[in-house]
Design an enzyme around this catalytic site. Structure first.
Site, PDB file in Angstrom:
ATOM      1  N   ASP A 198      59.933 -49.174  25.436  1.00  0.00           N
ATOM      2  CA  ASP A 198      59.451 -48.729  26.792  1.00  0.00           C
ATOM      3  C   ASP A 198      58.565 -47.664  26.809  1.00  0.00           C
ATOM      4  O   ASP A 198      57.580 -47.257  27.491  1.00  0.00           O
ATOM      5  CB  ASP A 198      60.609 -48.427  27.851  1.00  0.00           C
ATOM      6  CG  ASP A 198      60.386 -49.731  28.548  1.00  0.00           C
ATOM      7  OD1 ASP A 198      60.293 -50.864  28.123  1.00  0.00           O
ATOM      8  OD2 ASP A 198      61.123 -49.875  29.762  1.00  0.00           O
TER       9      ASP A 198
ATOM     10  N   ARG B 130      63.569 -55.565  23.381  1.00  0.00           N
ATOM     11  CA  ARG B 130      63.487 -54.349  24.258  1.00  0.00           C
ATOM     12  C   ARG B 130      64.188 -53.325  24.265  1.00  0.00           C
ATOM     13  O   ARG B 130      65.428 -53.637  24.436  1.00  0.00           O
ATOM     14  CB  ARG B 130      63.034 -54.723  25.819  1.00  0.00           C
ATOM     15  CG  ARG B 130      62.492 -53.793  26.763  1.00  0.00           C
ATOM     16  CD  ARG B 130      62.442 -54.111  27.941  1.00  0.00           C
ATOM     17  NE  ARG B 130      61.902 -53.039  29.054  1.00  0.00           N
ATOM     18  CZ  ARG B 130      62.083 -52.928  30.295  1.00  0.00           C
ATOM     19  NH1 ARG B 130      62.420 -54.044  31.077  1.00  0.00           N
ATOM     20  NH2 ARG B 130      61.420 -52.111  31.109  1.00  0.00           N
TER      21      ARG B 130
END
Length: 426
Positions: free
Chosen positions: A148, A91
């Site tokens: 994100d 991530r």
């Protein structure tokens, strides 16, 4: 095919090991207090239970070593060797304007992530530390970055440009980017399935509830606005983050309290929100208990949260027009029923009516649940979200060369027969 997903924060690392062939999680866990000392790893193996073990993690490189060691451990492991790991998905909080979807990591990608580190100094640094450590420890394994910000790159300029000197955007990239992209993508795809509509014909408001909170306006399957901005500070009230405030407060408090920019930013991120209003509480259960016992600041915090969420929902309804459904993530925040009830009360005039018993049952039973009343014109859902599944699917697609824009890519969870056999709580 085993896929490892890593989510590296400044003082913690979350991990999931997926068995992609069987669509199952083999193991997952969190290392807390990385860098600061007295670290512990909470490690769970599907079907075998969990362990909490003290570890020494002075940096993220050591944290990744610990995780890999847990996965092949004789006592707690699920792999015979690290060679069973097919790929790793990382991530990455901020990809700036460069990345509109997930990518395989090479030196050029790392350099591009470093170039926008100033946009998310609290997040991209730890993300990069995890990437550097993993590439060093497992140099032959393909690794991917899942951003994100990527899901929100479909926003148009009127939604993402701030009313500030335009050269700040041109020179420094100051604009709205948005976060929690994997969570909002998951909710948008699943809601389309539950509504029986193609994503490209679906209008939604999705609400990610956790220690960080963000909303997304989804029109025709695309993000057209989102509450988090250049950084994850903007938006509703969060556990320790302030959310929306008057920009003029910054210079006033920095001058009055003689604070540096670093110290002031730390307060906005770590000592504001629920923590600041209640005098040090951040756990929702604790805040609700104290509110019920008459603590006025705790009661105020709950009322402020509901009020600000309500304002966003009304504003996003206006932004997208016809609204098919409201979707709340249900597995990242305890006592979610209370948040949903406070946020949706009084919205009958928008055709949004909550069924109180269904709403309470959603927290007790888990799983995807329709929680709106029978006479609600807008459907409301509570659903568990799996960011890790989005990571794993993107990694597999990248290696196979089939990873495309999310509107052209079919995720497993965008099919009617999808069943999520696991729950996540971060």
């Amino acid at each position: 095919m085993k896929i490892l997903s890593l989510n590296c924060w400044s003082q913690s690392v979350n991990y999931h090991l997926f068995d992609w062939s069987n669509k199952a999680i083999l193991a997952k866990g969190t290392i807390d207090r990385v860098v600061v000392g007295d670290a512990t790893v909470s490690h769970q193996v599907t079907g075998r239970g969990g362990w909490r073990i003290p570890v020494d993690c002075p940096d993220h490189h050591r944290a990744i070593e610990v995780i890999l060691g847990m996965l092949v451990s004789k006592d707690w492991g699920v792999l015979d060797s690290l060679g069973e790991i097919y790929a790793i998905g990382h991530r990455v909080a901020h990809g700036g304007e460069k990345f509109t979807r997930s990518v395989l990591i090479d030196d050029d990608v790392v350099a591009a992530i470093r170039e926008v580190e100033h946009l998310a100094p609290l997040h991209n640094g730890p993300n990069l530390a995890g990437i550097d450590a993993s590439r060093s420890l497992l140099p032959r394994i393909p690794q991917a970055a899942i951003f994100d910000t990527a899901f929100h790159q479909s926003m148009h300029k009127p939604a993402y440009i701030y009313p500030l000197p335009y050269e700040w955007y041109e020179r420094y990239g100051v604009r709205r980017y948005g976060f929690h992209g994997a969570s909002h993508l998951f909710m948008a795809k699943r809601a389309a399935v539950l509504l029986g509509k193609p994503p490209a014909q679906t209008n939604l408001i999705t609400v990610h509830l956790g220690s960080g909170v963000s909303l997304c306006a989804v029109r025709d399957g695309l993000s057209v606005d989102t509450s988090m901005g250049m950084t994850p500070l903007e938006g509703p009230i969060m556990n320790t983050r302030c959310g929306d405030i008057d920009a003029g407060i910054s210079s006033f408090i920095m001058q009055s309290e003689h604070l540096s920019a670093r110290d002031y930013t730390s307060i906005l991120n770590q000592k504001s929100g629920f923590f600041g209003i209640t005098g040090g509480m951040r756990d929702r259960r604790q805040i609700l208990e104290h509110a019920a016992a008459g603590n006025e600041q705790c009661r105020l915090a709950m009322e402020m949260e509901g009020y600000r969420l309500k304002k966003y929902i009304g504003g996003y309804h206006a932004a997208i027009g016809r609204l098919d459904a409201l979707v709340f993530s249900s597995n990242y925040s305890p006592m979610g029923w209370n948040v949903r009830e406070n946020a949706l009360s009084g919205l009958d005039f928008l055709g949004i009516r909550l069924d109180r018993e269904r709403n309470l049952r959603a927290d007790r039973e888990g799983g995807e649940m329709l929680i709106s009343a029978e006479n609600s014109k807008v459907q409301v859902y509570a659903m568990p979200v799996s960011d890790g599944l989005v990571f794993a699917e993107d990694v597999v697609a990248l290696i196979a060369g089939t990873c495309r824009d999310h509107m052209q890519h079919e995720y497993s969870f965008s099919r009617p027969d999808f069943v999520m056999p696991w729950k996540e709580r971060d």
